[in-house]
Enzyme design. Sequence first.
Site, PDB file in Angstrom:
ATOM      1  N   ILE A 166       0.896  -1.160   0.000  1.00  0.00           N
ATOM      2  CA  ILE A 166       0.000   0.000   0.000  1.00  0.00           C
ATOM      3  C   ILE A 166       0.935   1.211   0.000  1.00  0.00           C
ATOM      4  O   ILE A 166       1.836   1.306   0.839  1.00  0.00           O
ATOM      5  CB  ILE A 166      -0.971   0.002   1.211  1.00  0.00           C
ATOM      6  CG1 ILE A 166      -1.895   1.232   1.177  1.00  0.00           C
ATOM      7  CG2 ILE A 166      -0.276  -0.118   2.545  1.00  0.00           C
ATOM      8  CD1 ILE A 166      -3.044   1.176   2.198  1.00  0.00           C
ATOM      9  N   SER A 167       0.754   2.083  -0.992  1.00  0.00           N
ATOM     10  CA  SER A 167       1.698   3.199  -1.173  1.00  0.00           C
ATOM     11  C   SER A 167       1.733   4.118   0.040  1.00  0.00           C
ATOM     12  O   SER A 167       0.758   4.238   0.784  1.00  0.00           O
ATOM     13  CB  SER A 167       1.314   4.027  -2.403  1.00  0.00           C
ATOM     14  OG  SER A 167       1.571   3.308  -3.575  1.00  0.00           O
ATOM     15  N   GLN A 168       2.856   4.792   0.178  1.00  0.00           N
ATOM     16  CA  GLN A 168       3.021   5.828   1.198  1.00  0.00           C
ATOM     17  C   GLN A 168       1.960   6.918   0.961  1.00  0.00           C
ATOM     18  O   GLN A 168       1.744   7.319  -0.193  1.00  0.00           O
ATOM     19  CB  GLN A 168       4.432   6.399   1.016  1.00  0.00           C
ATOM     20  CG  GLN A 168       4.824   7.472   1.981  1.00  0.00           C
ATOM     21  CD  GLN A 168       6.209   8.032   1.646  1.00  0.00           C
ATOM     22  OE1 GLN A 168       6.902   7.534   0.771  1.00  0.00           O
ATOM     23  NE2 GLN A 168       6.583   9.080   2.335  1.00  0.00           N
TER      24      GLN A 168
END
Length: 213
Positions: A63-65
Amino acid sequence: MKDTLKHRGMRNKLADTLVAKGISNNNVLNAIRTIPRHLFMDSSFEGHAYQDKAFPIAADQTISQPYTVAFQSQLLEVRPDQKILEIGTGSGYQTAVLLLLKARVYTIERQLELFKKTKIFFGKMGYRPKKMIFGDGYKGLPDQAPYDGIIVTAGAPEVPKALMSQLKIGGRLVIPVGTDEQIMTLFVRKSEKEFEKTEYGSFRFVPLLEDKN
């Protein structure tokens, strides 16, 4: 897992962190303040959900930053009712941001495990993209083209030509380009043949793989 006042407080802090890092689009910041990111993650990460960090999810993906999600969303300049193509549904967090920005979202995921899991999750949460497709993001989604915006959430060694061709004139493509480290790149389609390219610093993404379903 529930969404509590404590979670909301943590989201407000996260939004403040993003403002300090240069995110200025209020609609994007409101989406970050609203969306319960902890519900998109494994419960063991719940305590870390509102740190500005990427975390592992199913199928060896991440899950992206939040900063990256906000940065890409800001570059896309989404307006209500625009047609947006997302390459790499992943956990669905970026999709949720686009939906909160009132976009009509078409999203593609190539990992079957993740596709199934996120589709069920969207149903539970009431997130309704126009279409959620299991397939190869490199090819885009030509039957729904052209798009006002295309967002790629995985690193691409080069820019897929199919995606460029599916942009409207005036449309924006936000894509991290590179192999080990990616340069966040914005393409604005100026005419049939002409694209304006702007580069914005380096990011790290999981790779965008071709024909790997």
